[in-house]
Design an enzyme around this catalytic site. Structure first.
Site, short mmCIF file in Angstrom:
data_model
loop_
_atom_site.label_atom_id
_atom_site.label_comp_id
_atom_site.label_asym_id
_atom_site.label_seq_id
_atom_site.Cartn_x
_atom_site.Cartn_y
_atom_site.Cartn_z
N ASP A 161 41.35 55.33 48.34
CA ASP A 161 40.46 54.45 49.09
C ASP A 161 41.07 53.12 49.50
OD1 ASP A 161 40.67 53.47 46.53
OD2 ASP A 161 38.54 53.39 46.09
N HIS A 162 42.10 52.66 48.80
CA HIS A 162 42.60 51.30 49.07
C HIS A 162 43.52 51.25 50.29
CE1 HIS A 162 40.83 50.18 45.29
NE2 HIS A 162 41.30 48.96 45.37
N ASP A 166 40.64 50.03 37.96
CA ASP A 166 40.23 49.06 38.96
C ASP A 166 39.20 48.15 38.32
OD1 ASP A 166 40.20 48.86 42.26
OD2 ASP A 166 38.44 48.05 41.27
N SER A 175 41.94 41.27 39.66
CA SER A 175 42.15 42.71 39.71
C SER A 175 42.82 43.27 38.45
CB SER A 175 43.00 42.99 40.95
OG SER A 175 44.09 43.80 40.66
N ARG A 225 45.31 45.33 38.72
CA ARG A 225 46.61 45.85 39.16
C ARG A 225 47.69 45.51 38.14
NH1 ARG A 225 46.43 41.91 44.36
NH2 ARG A 225 44.46 43.01 44.42
C1 MIC Z 1 40.86 44.43 44.01
O1 MIC Z 1 39.68 44.38 44.35
O2 MIC Z 1 41.54 43.42 43.80
C2 MIC Z 1 41.49 45.78 43.82
C3 MIC Z 1 42.45 45.97 44.90
O3 MIC Z 1 40.52 46.79 43.91
C4 MIC Z 1 42.13 45.82 42.43
C5 MIC Z 1 42.96 46.97 42.15
C6 MIC Z 1 44.28 46.95 42.82
O4 MIC Z 1 44.92 45.91 42.94
O5 MIC Z 1 44.71 48.05 43.18
C7 MIC Z 1 41.13 45.67 41.29
O6 MIC Z 1 40.09 45.10 41.48
O7 MIC Z 1 41.43 46.04 40.16
FE1 SF4 Z 2 38.21 48.09 47.00
FE2 SF4 Z 2 38.65 46.27 45.10
FE3 SF4 Z 2 37.52 45.61 47.42
FE4 SF4 Z 2 36.19 47.06 45.72
S1 SF4 Z 2 36.89 44.98 45.41
S2 SF4 Z 2 36.31 47.40 47.91
S3 SF4 Z 2 37.77 48.34 44.83
S4 SF4 Z 2 39.60 46.35 47.13
#
Ligand code: MIC
Ligand code: SF4
Length: 649
Positions: A64-65, A119, A538, A540
Site C-alpha cells: 500500500d505504501h 506500521d 513511524s 520504520r
Molecule cells: C508512516 O505513516 O510514517 C508510515 C510510512 O506508515 C510508517 C511506516 C513506514 O515508514 O513504512 C509507520 O507509520 O510506521
Molecule cells: Fe499509510 Fe502511514 Fe499514511 Fe497510514 S499514516 S496512510 S500507513 S503512510
C-alpha cells in the site's frame, strides 16, 4: 477485583511475566501483518531466521505504501512480497486492495485478539476491540518465527467518553485532535488508552478506528474500545459476525488514570504545522487560504468518510486554485462508492481520484507547491513529510477538508452553508475478497523472487567493549523517524536496499550526514545526541538499520519513543539516557566521546561514564535495558541473537 479490557486480553495471551506496569511481559500473538515499505525487510529477516512457515495463526503481507512503479525496483518489491507470502504461508493483499489498516479492519480484525503490524498505525484495530500494536520489522519477524512478543507492560489509562458528537459537522477525527491538543505527542508514552463510558456507545467501529489509529500520534503503545453491539453490527455488515465476542471492563476495573471527554462540546478542530498536537479550533483560523486538500489515509478513508465527502461535493465545484486529492482507503470502499455513484459526485466537483493507497500521506506524489498550504485528513504533518519542505500542512476531519476544498479557505464547516446528508451505517458492506490471496497448505516448493534491488540484510558485530566515536549530530526534542529516514518517492524505492537508502539518513536536516558518518565509521563510528521523545512517529526500522550500517554506535537522548527505541536495540545501537539533561547542551558536533567496559556495564549497573575526549570532562548516562534487551545488545542485535537461540535448540 474487577479487570479492565486490556488486562483481560493480556491475561488470555500471557506467555511469561506478570501484568505489572513497567515490567516485561511476553504474549502470544494471533495476527501479524506487514506493509510493503517495512515488509520487504521484515520478510528478508524472517527468511534469514530460517523457519519453514509462519507460526502465527494469521499473517498478511499488504502492499500500500509505494505503488508508483517509477522503475523496476518497486514492482520487483511487490513480486517479492507476493512470492514470499506464498512461500511462507501468509495471505497476500494485492496492490490496489487498499491501505493495510483499513483492509485489516474490514477483513481480519477481531475483538479479543492480539495483532502486531510493522506500521505505527496498527492500533487502528483497537477500534474493533483488539490489542493491536505497531512494531519494527524484526520484532514481527521473530514473532512470526514463533517467539512470544515482549512488551513492557504499559499503564492503562481510561478515556471516559460522555455525551454525543454534534454530527454531522463534528467527527471522530475532531475527538482525537482534541485529545492530541490536550495530551501532546508525548502524552501517551508508556500507556494504553482504553476508551469507555456512555459516549463510546455513540461511535461506530470505523469512527472508533479513526481515534485508535491516530492514538499513535500520542506516542501510546495502543488504544482500544470495548466490543459491543456496534462491533457486532459492523462485523455482521462485513460478513464476519462469527468473529464477534463481547468485551467490556468489569465493574470496579482499575486504571492508572481517568481522562474525561464530553463529546457534545467538541467542535471542529485542526492541527497546525508541523505537529499533530499543535491543535486549535477550526474557527480560529477562519479565512486562511488553502492551496491543496487531501482526503484519505488510514485515519479517514472509510466508506463513512468518503460518503460524507461525496455528499458535500455533490453539485459543488472545488474552488479555483485548490487541488483536491482523494484516496479511498480500500478496494471495498472504492468499489462501494463507485457503485453508488459517489465517485461521480467527487469527479464532477473536480476531485482528483487517487488509488487506494497511502499516497501523499507518505510523500508518494501529491506534494504541495512551494510555500503552499495543504489541509489533509491524515495523521502526520511533520515538516517536509509532504515532500515540500516549506509547505504548511494542517490536519482536519474529512468533513472539514471537503468544506475547505469547496470554499478555497478555512471556514468553520458549521457556518459554510453547505449540505451534508446524515450517515447510516450500511447493514451490509460490499464483500469481495478477490484481491486477498490465501496461503496454500503446502508451499514448500514456491520460489521466492528477488529483483536486483533487493539486497542481503546487514548484520552488526557483537557489542564492542570500548567505543570511541564522533558526535555526528546534536538534535532537539521530538525528532521524528521522518527526520532520521525520510519517506517520499526518492527514498522509498530503496527500502530493500540498505546501502542505497543509507545515503538519505538525516538528509533533510544535514545533507552531509551520510558522507560524514561513513568517514567516521572507519575511525570508530558515530554517536547521535537527541532531546526528548527521540524517534517519534513511524515504525520504520530503516531509521535504525541505516544508521547502524553507517556505523552509529549509540544514541544519547533525554527520552525515546517506544518503537524506535526497540528498533535501535534490535539493530545493536545503544539507546542511552542523560542522567542530567543539561549535559546534552555541553556536547557539540565533532566532539569525540569514549566509553569503556561496556559489556560489564550493560549487564551490570547500566550507568556509563562517558569521557568527552575533545573537551576533557566526564558525564554520566544510563540505559534501562531489561534482561532480553541486554542480551540483544550484547549479541549486536535481535537477528544474531535469535539465530543463536535457534541453534541452541
Ligand atoms: C508512516 O505513516 O510514517 C508510515 C510510512 O506508515 C510508517 C511506516 C513506514 O515508514 O513504512 C509507520 O507509520 O510506521
Ligand atoms: Fe499509510 Fe502511514 Fe499514511 Fe497510514 S499514516 S496512510 S500507513 S503512510
Amino acid at each position: 477485583m474487577g479487570k479492565n479490557i486490556v488486562e483481560k486480553i493480556f491475561e488470555a495471551h500471557r506467555a511469561y511475566g506478570d501484568l505489572k506496569q513497567g515490567t516485561p511481559v511476553g504474549v502470544t500473538v494471533d495476527q501479524v501483518y506487514t506493509q510493503d515499505a517495512t515488509g520487504t525487510m521484515t520478510w528478508l529477516q524472517f527468511e534469514a531466521i530460517g523457519i519453514e512457515r509462519v507460526k502465527v495463526p494469521l499473517a498478511v503481507s499488504y502492499v500500500d505504501h509505494n505503488m508508483l512503479q517509477q522503475n523496476f525496483m518497486n514492482p520487483d518489491d511487490h513480486l517479492f512480497l507476493q512470492t514470499v507470502a506464498a512461500r511462507y504461508g501468509a495471505y497476500f493483499s494485492r496492490p490496489g486492495n487498499g491501505i493495510c489498516h483499513q483492509v485489516h479492519l474490514e477483513q481480519f480484525a477481531a475483538p479479543g485478539k492480539i495483532a502486531l503490524g510493522t506500521d505505527s498505525h496498527t492500533p487502528t484495530g483497537g477500534g474493533m476491540g483488539m490489542i493491536a500494536i505497531g512494531v519494527g520489522g524484526l520484532d514481527a519477524a521473530t514473532v512470526m518465527a514463533g517467539s512470544p512478543f515482549e512488551v513492557t507492560m504499559p499503564k492503562v489509562v481510561k478515556i471516559n467518553l460522555t455525551g454525543k458528537l454534534q454530527r454531522p459537522w463534528v467527527t471522530a477525527m475532531d475527538v482525537i485532535l482534541e485529545i492530541l491538543g490536550r495530551l501532546t505527542v508525548k502524552g501517551g508514552v508508556g500507556k494504553i488508552f482504553e476508551y469507555g463510558g456512555p459516549g463510546a456507545k455513540d461511535l461506530n467501529v470505523p469512527e472508533r478506528a479513526t481515534i485508535t489509529n491516530m492514538g499513535a500520534e500520542l506516542g501510546a503503545t495502543t488504544s482500544i474500545f470495548p466490543s459491543d453491539k456496534k462491533t457486532k453490527a459492523y462485523l455482521a455488515a462485513v460478513g464476519r459476525e462469527t468473529d464477534w465476542i463481547e468485551l467490556k471492563a468489569d465493574k470496579g476495573a482499575r486504571y492508572a488514570e481517568i481522562i474525561q471527554i464530553d463529546l457534545s462540546v467538541i467542535e471542529p478542530m485542526i492541527a497546525q504545522p508541523h505537529s499533530p498536537d499543535n491543535v486549535v479550533p477550526v474557527k480560529s483560523l477562519r479565512g486562511r487560504k488553502v492551496d491543496q486538500v487531501c482526503i484519505g489515509s488510514c485515519t479517514n478513508s472509510s466508506y463513512q468518510a468518503m460518503k460524507a465527502v461525496a455528499s458535500l461535493l455533490k453539485g459543488n465545484t472545488v474552488a479555483h486554485g485548490v487541488n483536491l486529492l482523494i484516496n479511498p482507503g480500500s478496494k471495498q470502499v472504492h468499489e462501494m462508492i463507485a457503485k453508488e455513484g459517489l465517485t461521480t459526485d467527487m469527479i464532477s466537483a473536480g476531485a482528483r481520484m487517487l488509488e487506494s493507497s497511502c499516497g501523499p500521506c507518505i510523500g508518494m506524489g501529491g506534494a504541495p507547491g512551494s510555500g503552499q498550504v495543504s489541509v489533509r485528513s491524515y495523521n502526520r504533518n511533520f515538516k517536509g513529510r509532504s515532500g515540500t519542505k516549506d509547505a504548511s500542512v494542517y490536519l482536519a476531519s474529512p468533513v472539514s477538508c471537503a468544506v475547505f476544498a469547496i470554499k478555497g479557505e478555512i471556514v468553520d464547516p458549521r457556518e459554510a452553508g453547505l449540505h451534508i446528508s446524515n450517515f447510516k451505517e450500511p447493514k451490509k458492506y460490499l464483500i469481495n475478497r478477490n484481491f486477498i490471496v490465501p496461503p496454500k497448505d503446502d508451499s514448500s516448493g514456491v520460489a521466492v523472487i528477488k529483483g536486483p534491488n533487493i539486497r542481503e540484510i546487514s548484520v552488526k558485530d557483537p557489542l564492542k567493549d570500548v567505543i570511541e566515536a564522533e558526535v555526528l549530530l546534536t538534535l532537539g526534542d521530538n525528532i521524528t523517524t521522518d527526520d532520521i529516514m525520510p519517506g517520499g518517492s526518492a527514498v522509498l524505492p530503496y527500502r530493500s536496499n540498505i546501502p542505497a537508502i543509507s545515503e538519505f539518513v538525516f538528509s533533510n536536516i544535514d545533507s552531509t550526514f551520510s558522507k560524514r558518518a561513513r568517514e567516521a565509521k572507519s575511525a570508530g563510528g558515530g554517536i547521535l545526541i537527541g532531546g526528548e521523545n527521540y524517534g517519534q512517529g513511524s515504525s520504520r526500522e530503516h531509521a535504525a538499520i541505516a544508521p547502524m550500517f553507517l556505523g552509529i554506535q549509540a544514541v544519547i537522548a533525554k527520552s525515546f519513543a517506544r518503537i524506535h527505541r526497540s528498533n535501535l536495540i534490535n539493530f545493536g545501537i545503544l539507546p542511552l539516557l542523560f542522567r542530567n539533561a543539561e549535559d546534552a547542551e555541553k556536547i557539540e558536533r565533532g566532539d569525540r566521546l569514549g566509553m569503556k567496559d561496556l559489556k560489564n556495564t550493560v549487564t551490570g549497573s547500566q550507568s556509563y561514564h562517558i569521557y568527552n575526549i575533545t573537551k576533557d570532562y566526564t558525564f554520566e548516562v544510563h540505559s534501562q535495558l531489561n534482561e532480553r534487551e541486554k542480551e540483544i545488545i550484547i549479541s549486536g542485535g535481535l537477528l544474531p541473537n535469535t539465530k543463536r537461540h535457534l541453534q541452541d535448540i
